[in-house]
Design a protein around this motif. Structure first.
Motif, mmCIF file in Angstrom:
data_model
loop_
_atom_site.group_PDB
_atom_site.id
_atom_site.type_symbol
_atom_site.label_atom_id
_atom_site.label_comp_id
_atom_site.label_asym_id
_atom_site.label_seq_id
_atom_site.Cartn_x
_atom_site.Cartn_y
_atom_site.Cartn_z
ATOM 1 N N ASN A 186 0.832 -1.210 0.000
ATOM 2 C CA ASN A 186 0.000 0.000 0.000
ATOM 3 C C ASN A 186 0.860 1.251 0.000
ATOM 4 O OD1 ASN A 186 -2.334 -1.503 0.008
ATOM 5 N ND2 ASN A 186 -2.689 -1.316 2.213
ATOM 6 N N TRP A 187 1.906 1.254 0.817
ATOM 7 C CA TRP A 187 2.789 2.424 0.896
ATOM 8 C C TRP A 187 3.488 2.653 -0.440
ATOM 9 C CZ3 TRP A 187 7.748 4.113 0.267
ATOM 10 C CH2 TRP A 187 8.102 5.304 0.897
ATOM 11 N N LEU A 188 3.993 1.585 -1.044
ATOM 12 C CA LEU A 188 4.691 1.708 -2.324
ATOM 13 C C LEU A 188 3.745 2.185 -3.420
ATOM 14 C CD1 LEU A 188 6.882 -1.540 -2.244
ATOM 15 C CD2 LEU A 188 7.677 0.816 -1.954
ATOM 16 N N ASP A 189 2.499 1.715 -3.390
ATOM 17 C CA ASP A 189 1.516 2.138 -4.393
ATOM 18 C C ASP A 189 1.221 3.630 -4.272
ATOM 19 O OD1 ASP A 189 1.322 -0.384 -5.424
ATOM 20 O OD2 ASP A 189 -0.547 -0.903 -4.396
ATOM 21 N N VAL A 190 1.102 4.108 -3.047
ATOM 22 C CA VAL A 190 0.837 5.532 -2.820
ATOM 23 C C VAL A 190 2.006 6.372 -3.329
ATOM 24 C CG1 VAL A 190 0.607 7.326 -1.057
ATOM 25 C CG2 VAL A 190 -0.736 5.225 -0.878
ATOM 26 N N GLN A 191 3.226 5.927 -3.025
ATOM 27 C CA GLN A 191 4.404 6.676 -3.467
ATOM 28 C C GLN A 191 4.530 6.674 -4.987
ATOM 29 O OE1 GLN A 191 6.038 8.510 -1.175
ATOM 30 N NE2 GLN A 191 4.440 7.608 0.119
ATOM 31 N N LYS A 192 4.213 5.536 -5.585
ATOM 32 C CA LYS A 192 4.286 5.435 -7.049
ATOM 33 C C LYS A 192 3.278 6.382 -7.693
ATOM 34 C CE LYS A 192 4.718 1.308 -8.586
ATOM 35 N NZ LYS A 192 4.413 -0.092 -8.968
ATOM 36 N N ARG A 193 2.084 6.462 -7.096
ATOM 37 C CA ARG A 193 1.055 7.359 -7.627
ATOM 38 C C ARG A 193 1.472 8.816 -7.475
ATOM 39 N NH1 ARG A 193 -3.430 10.263 -6.317
ATOM 40 N NH2 ARG A 193 -5.169 10.159 -7.796
ATOM 41 N N LYS A 194 2.067 9.149 -6.326
ATOM 42 C CA LYS A 194 2.542 10.515 -6.110
ATOM 43 C C LYS A 194 3.595 10.882 -7.143
ATOM 44 C CE LYS A 194 1.719 10.931 -1.108
ATOM 45 N NZ LYS A 194 2.393 11.040 0.227
ATOM 46 N N TRP A 195 4.514 9.948 -7.388
ATOM 47 C CA TRP A 195 5.592 10.213 -8.347
ATOM 48 C C TRP A 195 5.029 10.399 -9.754
ATOM 49 C CZ3 TRP A 195 7.196 8.021 -12.873
ATOM 50 C CH2 TRP A 195 8.431 8.456 -13.357
ATOM 51 N N SER A 196 4.137 9.502 -10.182
ATOM 52 C CA SER A 196 3.594 9.591 -11.534
ATOM 53 C C SER A 196 2.748 10.850 -11.701
ATOM 54 C CB SER A 196 2.760 8.340 -11.867
ATOM 55 O OG SER A 196 1.662 8.203 -10.990
ATOM 56 N N CYS A 197 2.050 11.257 -10.645
ATOM 57 C CA CYS A 197 1.248 12.475 -10.693
ATOM 58 C C CYS A 197 2.144 13.698 -10.861
ATOM 59 C CB CYS A 197 0.409 12.585 -9.423
ATOM 60 S SG CYS A 197 -0.607 14.071 -9.345
ATOM 61 N N ASP A 198 3.194 13.758 -10.086
ATOM 62 C CA ASP A 198 4.122 14.885 -10.163
ATOM 63 C C ASP A 198 4.822 14.922 -11.520
ATOM 64 O OD1 ASP A 198 5.630 17.107 -8.870
ATOM 65 O OD2 ASP A 198 7.332 15.762 -9.125
ATOM 66 N N PHE A 199 5.229 13.759 -12.005
ATOM 67 C CA PHE A 199 5.921 13.673 -13.290
ATOM 68 C C PHE A 199 4.991 14.078 -14.429
ATOM 69 C CE2 PHE A 199 7.712 10.959 -16.819
ATOM 70 C CZ PHE A 199 8.844 11.743 -17.009
ATOM 71 N N GLY A 200 3.750 13.595 -14.384
ATOM 72 C CA GLY A 200 2.782 13.941 -15.420
ATOM 73 C C GLY A 200 2.460 15.423 -15.433
#
Length: 206
Positions: A89-103
């Motif tokens: 769950n923690w890794l999924d949240v971080q991955k989403r944050k990263w992809s959101c910021d990158f996008g």
């Protein structure tokens, strides 16, 4: 320096763990937040690594640090579903944050090429309607899809940039339009526009 220290005091209430369970499993059994920040441990007073296996009847002290956080490797090391679920769950949240910021950065950078501000672009009525139709009701979801390569910034810009945007861009630097014009032509097939560039070259959009 070390953060807070958490200690297990066996008072007759022993926790049961699967074979080969490790220190991380124990940390997550205490509390999810302790597991997320687990840095090291002591087993029966001896320094221990977070991957060290637990021993029957041992007293375990968990050392936490705010600088510590879950890593992908933890998933393959822990043995309990509780720990595995919390880490994933923690890794999924971080991955989403990263992809959101990158996008977000990708779209802002490409819009800048035609002189359009991101804030203005995403508030255009036709774009907001697109978000609702696509199921991305939140901008964060939309940016995340760009960051993950599901949505192309050039496709979005070509679909929603106006002829006015392109005219303004031509006044600055018409070479940048090569990134977006092919898609723009496809999206606006059947329409004819004529834009005069700074070097008096005509571009006909048809």
């Amino acid at each position: 320096g070390l953060g807070d220290v958490y200690k297990r005091q066996p008072r007759g209430d022993y926790w049961s763990f699967p074979p080969n369970a490790i220190v991380l499993d124990f940390a997550y059994r205490i509390h999810t937040d302790i597991g997320q920040q687990c840095e090291s441990a002591f087993i029966d007073g001896q320094p221990a690594d977070i991957y060290d296996e637990l021993r029957d009847g041992s007293m375990v002290r968990i050392i936490t640090s705010t600088k510590s956080h879950p890593k992908s490797e933890w998933l393959s090391r822990v043995k309990t579903p509780r720990a595995r679920t919390a880490i994933r769950n923690w890794l999924d949240v971080q991955k989403r944050k990263w992809s959101c910021d990158f996008g977000h950065k990708m779209l802002a950078a490409d819009l800048q090429l035609i002189g359009v501000k991101l804030e203005d672009f995403v508030n255009r009525p036709e774009f907001r309607e697109y978000l609702e139709r696509s199921g991305s009701l939140e901008l964060e979801d939309f940016y995340s899809k760009i960051g993950r390569g599901i949505i192309s910034t050039r496709e979005i810009i070509s679909q929603f940039a106006s002829i006015k945007d392109y005219k303004k861009a031509l006044k600055k630097d018409d070479s940048k339009l090569s990134l977006f014009l092919p898609r723009f032509l496809k999206e606006n097939k059947g329409r004819v526009y004529q834009i005069r560039s700074i070097d008096d070259v005509h571009i006909k959009l048809s």
